[in-house]
Scaffold this motif. Structure first.
Motif, PDB file in Angstrom:
ATOM      1  N   TRP A  23       0.866  -1.109  -0.103  1.00 24.81           N
ATOM      2  CA  TRP A  23       0.067   0.160   0.043  1.00 24.81           C
ATOM      3  C   TRP A  23       0.938   1.349  -0.216  1.00 24.81           C
ATOM      4  O   TRP A  23       0.352   2.282  -0.407  1.00 24.81           O
ATOM      5  CB  TRP A  23      -0.884  -0.039   1.105  1.00 24.81           C
ATOM      6  CG  TRP A  23      -1.972  -1.040   1.033  1.00 24.81           C
ATOM      7  CD1 TRP A  23      -2.290  -2.246   1.803  1.00 24.81           C
ATOM      8  CD2 TRP A  23      -2.972  -1.311  -0.083  1.00 24.81           C
ATOM      9  NE1 TRP A  23      -3.247  -3.022   1.498  1.00 24.81           N
ATOM     10  CE2 TRP A  23      -3.647  -2.481   0.303  1.00 24.81           C
ATOM     11  CE3 TRP A  23      -3.358  -0.466  -1.243  1.00 24.81           C
ATOM     12  CZ2 TRP A  23      -4.624  -2.914  -0.600  1.00 24.81           C
ATOM     13  CZ3 TRP A  23      -4.314  -0.978  -1.923  1.00 24.81           C
ATOM     14  CH2 TRP A  23      -4.925  -2.169  -1.684  1.00 24.81           C
ATOM     15  N   VAL A  26       1.383   1.868  -3.503  1.00 23.53           N
ATOM     16  CA  VAL A  26       0.279   2.288  -4.397  1.00 23.53           C
ATOM     17  C   VAL A  26      -0.137   3.661  -3.956  1.00 23.53           C
ATOM     18  O   VAL A  26      -0.589   4.701  -4.719  1.00 23.53           O
ATOM     19  CB  VAL A  26      -0.843   1.224  -3.951  1.00 23.53           C
ATOM     20  CG1 VAL A  26      -2.129   1.733  -4.615  1.00 23.53           C
ATOM     21  CG2 VAL A  26      -0.382  -0.025  -4.635  1.00 23.53           C
ATOM     22  N   VAL A  27      -0.135   4.003  -2.704  1.00 23.24           N
ATOM     23  CA  VAL A  27      -0.559   5.307  -2.178  1.00 23.24           C
ATOM     24  C   VAL A  27       0.402   6.439  -2.848  1.00 23.24           C
ATOM     25  O   VAL A  27      -0.072   7.663  -3.443  1.00 23.24           O
ATOM     26  CB  VAL A  27      -0.744   5.466  -0.793  1.00 23.24           C
ATOM     27  CG1 VAL A  27      -0.805   6.847  -0.206  1.00 23.24           C
ATOM     28  CG2 VAL A  27      -1.822   4.672  -0.106  1.00 23.24           C
ATOM     29  N   TRP A  29       2.087   6.330  -5.352  1.00 20.96           N
ATOM     30  CA  TRP A  29       1.938   6.269  -6.866  1.00 20.96           C
ATOM     31  C   TRP A  29       0.777   7.142  -7.068  1.00 20.96           C
ATOM     32  O   TRP A  29       0.401   7.960  -8.314  1.00 20.96           O
ATOM     33  CB  TRP A  29       2.032   5.163  -7.566  1.00 20.96           C
ATOM     34  CG  TRP A  29       2.062   5.204  -8.851  1.00 20.96           C
ATOM     35  CD1 TRP A  29       0.907   4.763  -9.975  1.00 20.96           C
ATOM     36  CD2 TRP A  29       3.301   5.694  -9.791  1.00 20.96           C
ATOM     37  NE1 TRP A  29       1.172   5.097 -11.037  1.00 20.96           N
ATOM     38  CE2 TRP A  29       2.717   5.403 -11.397  1.00 20.96           C
ATOM     39  CE3 TRP A  29       4.481   5.949  -9.643  1.00 20.96           C
ATOM     40  CZ2 TRP A  29       3.533   5.732 -12.150  1.00 20.96           C
ATOM     41  CZ3 TRP A  29       5.028   6.292 -10.854  1.00 20.96           C
ATOM     42  CH2 TRP A  29       5.034   6.040 -12.012  1.00 20.96           C
ATOM     43  N   THR A  30      -0.400   7.001  -6.469  1.00 20.78           N
ATOM     44  CA  THR A  30      -1.665   7.591  -6.517  1.00 20.78           C
ATOM     45  C   THR A  30      -1.479   9.178  -6.331  1.00 20.78           C
ATOM     46  O   THR A  30      -2.342   9.975  -7.239  1.00 20.78           O
ATOM     47  CB  THR A  30      -2.782   6.918  -5.705  1.00 20.78           C
ATOM     48  OG1 THR A  30      -2.712   5.536  -5.875  1.00 20.78           O
ATOM     49  CG2 THR A  30      -4.137   7.602  -5.951  1.00 20.78           C
ATOM     50  N   LEU A  41      -8.687   9.231  -2.609  1.00 25.71           N
ATOM     51  CA  LEU A  41      -7.613   8.037  -2.689  1.00 25.71           C
ATOM     52  C   LEU A  41      -8.210   6.879  -2.813  1.00 25.71           C
ATOM     53  O   LEU A  41      -7.714   5.963  -3.476  1.00 25.71           O
ATOM     54  CB  LEU A  41      -6.741   8.258  -1.546  1.00 25.71           C
ATOM     55  CG  LEU A  41      -5.362   9.302  -1.535  1.00 25.71           C
ATOM     56  CD1 LEU A  41      -4.826   9.614  -0.111  1.00 25.71           C
ATOM     57  CD2 LEU A  41      -4.448   8.855  -2.513  1.00 25.71           C
ATOM     58  N   ARG A  42      -9.111   6.362  -1.715  1.00 27.64           N
ATOM     59  CA  ARG A  42      -9.696   5.033  -1.938  1.00 27.64           C
ATOM     60  C   ARG A  42     -10.416   4.939  -3.229  1.00 27.64           C
ATOM     61  O   ARG A  42     -10.290   3.596  -3.633  1.00 27.64           O
ATOM     62  CB  ARG A  42     -10.791   5.039  -0.814  1.00 27.64           C
ATOM     63  CG  ARG A  42      -9.991   4.923   0.506  1.00 27.64           C
ATOM     64  CD  ARG A  42     -11.184   4.550   1.843  1.00 27.64           C
ATOM     65  NE  ARG A  42     -11.727   3.359   1.457  1.00 27.64           N
ATOM     66  CZ  ARG A  42     -13.066   2.982   1.505  1.00 27.64           C
ATOM     67  NH1 ARG A  42     -13.762   3.825   2.059  1.00 27.64           N
ATOM     68  NH2 ARG A  42     -13.554   1.539   1.293  1.00 27.64           N
ATOM     69  N   ARG A  44      -9.766   6.014  -6.161  1.00 25.25           N
ATOM     70  CA  ARG A  44      -8.895   6.093  -7.165  1.00 25.25           C
ATOM     71  C   ARG A  44      -7.996   4.338  -7.097  1.00 25.25           C
ATOM     72  O   ARG A  44      -7.855   3.952  -7.945  1.00 25.25           O
ATOM     73  CB  ARG A  44      -7.700   7.030  -7.196  1.00 25.25           C
ATOM     74  CG  ARG A  44      -8.052   8.331  -7.385  1.00 25.25           C
ATOM     75  CD  ARG A  44      -8.262   8.468  -9.016  1.00 25.25           C
ATOM     76  NE  ARG A  44      -6.684   8.244  -9.821  1.00 25.25           N
ATOM     77  CZ  ARG A  44      -6.184   9.132  -9.862  1.00 25.25           C
ATOM     78  NH1 ARG A  44      -5.926  10.431  -9.396  1.00 25.25           N
ATOM     79  NH2 ARG A  44      -4.864   8.987 -10.574  1.00 25.25           N
ATOM     80  N   ILE A  45      -7.799   4.207  -5.898  1.00 22.87           N
ATOM     81  CA  ILE A  45      -7.008   2.953  -5.458  1.00 22.87           C
ATOM     82  C   ILE A  45      -7.639   1.713  -5.621  1.00 22.87           C
ATOM     83  O   ILE A  45      -7.374   0.700  -6.467  1.00 22.87           O
ATOM     84  CB  ILE A  45      -6.214   3.044  -4.467  1.00 22.87           C
ATOM     85  CG1 ILE A  45      -5.298   4.199  -4.156  1.00 22.87           C
ATOM     86  CG2 ILE A  45      -5.710   1.495  -3.664  1.00 22.87           C
ATOM     87  CD1 ILE A  45      -4.674   4.383  -2.697  1.00 22.87           C
ATOM     88  N   ILE A  48      -8.934  -0.869  -1.022  1.00 20.05           N
ATOM     89  CA  ILE A  48      -7.970  -0.648   0.298  1.00 20.05           C
ATOM     90  C   ILE A  48      -9.528  -0.214   1.254  1.00 20.05           C
ATOM     91  O   ILE A  48     -10.247   0.845   0.797  1.00 20.05           O
ATOM     92  CB  ILE A  48      -7.112   0.492  -0.012  1.00 20.05           C
ATOM     93  CG1 ILE A  48      -6.340   0.420   1.290  1.00 20.05           C
ATOM     94  CG2 ILE A  48      -7.652   1.728  -0.503  1.00 20.05           C
ATOM     95  CD1 ILE A  48      -4.896   1.355   1.179  1.00 20.05           C
ATOM     96  N   LEU A  53      -5.994   2.334   4.703  1.00 17.81           N
ATOM     97  CA  LEU A  53      -5.429   3.758   4.070  1.00 17.81           C
ATOM     98  C   LEU A  53      -4.954   4.666   5.077  1.00 17.81           C
ATOM     99  O   LEU A  53      -3.857   5.174   4.998  1.00 17.81           O
ATOM    100  CB  LEU A  53      -6.591   4.276   3.369  1.00 17.81           C
ATOM    101  CG  LEU A  53      -6.421   5.944   2.586  1.00 17.81           C
ATOM    102  CD1 LEU A  53      -5.010   5.591   1.697  1.00 17.81           C
ATOM    103  CD2 LEU A  53      -7.529   6.267   1.686  1.00 17.81           C
ATOM    104  N   THR A  56      -1.826   3.576   6.448  1.00 12.86           N
ATOM    105  CA  THR A  56      -0.769   3.639   5.441  1.00 12.86           C
ATOM    106  C   THR A  56      -0.363   4.961   5.379  1.00 12.86           C
ATOM    107  O   THR A  56       0.755   5.432   5.201  1.00 12.86           O
ATOM    108  CB  THR A  56      -1.122   3.047   3.953  1.00 12.86           C
ATOM    109  OG1 THR A  56      -1.627   1.808   4.113  1.00 12.86           O
ATOM    110  CG2 THR A  56      -0.195   3.576   2.866  1.00 12.86           C
TER     111      THR A  56
END
Length: 126
Positions: A23, A26-27, A29-30, A41-42, A44-45, A48, A53, A56
Motif C-alpha cells: 500500500w 500504491v498510495v 504512486w496515486t 484516494l480510496r 482511485r486505488i 483498500i 488507508l 498507510t
C-alpha cells in the motif's frame, strides 16, 4: 555499495522496508499528480479499506513521504500530498512497475508451476 548493504539499520534496508508494503507504493504512486482527500484516494486505488488507508497515510507521514493538509476554512477537509522526499520514490516505484510489466507473466507461470503437483512419473523413487 558494500557487502554490508542489507544488514540491520542500513539505509538500503530502510528503502526496501518502505517499498515492501504494497500500500505504501500504491498510495505514493496515486498521489503523484497532486493532493487528494482520503475518499478520493480510496476511490482511485480501489480494494483498500479506510482503516488500512489511514494506517498507510500515517506511516508515510511518519517517514516524511507525505504531508497532511488541513483547510483552515474547513478543518474537516483533509488532503494528502507527496513531499519532495516522497517524490524521490516515484522513479524506483516506476522501475519496479516496469519490471513487473515485463516479467510478471514469467513470475505467475512459475507460481502456477509450483502449485501444480508433479506427475507420478516425475517423482523420485525410493
Amino acid at each position: 555499495m558494500t557487502t554490508d548493504t542489507f544488514i540491520a539499520d542500513c539505509r538500503a534496508r530502510l528503502a526496501f522496508d518502505l517499498l515492501s508494503n504494497t500500500w505504501n507504493a500504491v498510495v505514493l504512486w496515486t498521489l503523484r499528480d497532486g493532493p487528494m482527500r482520503p475518499v478520493e484516494l480510496r476511490e482511485r486505488i480501489g480494494g483498500i479499506s479506510s482503516k488500512v488507508l489511514t494506517e498507510t497515510l500515517h506511516r508515510l507521514r511518519f517517514n516524511g513521504l507525505v504531508d497532511r493538509l488541513a483547510d483552515p476554512d474547513a478543518p474537516s477537509r483533509i488532503e494528502y500530498r507527496l513531499t519532495s522526499l516522497g517524490r524521490t520514490l516515484l522513479a524506483p516505484i516506476d522501475a519496479v512497475g516496469a519490471w513487473a510489466f515485463e516479467y510478471g507473466d514469467e513470475v505467475m507461470a512459475a507460481q502456477e508451476a509450483a502449485r501444480t503437483p508433479d506427475p507420478p512419473s516425475a517423482r523420485p523413487t525410493r
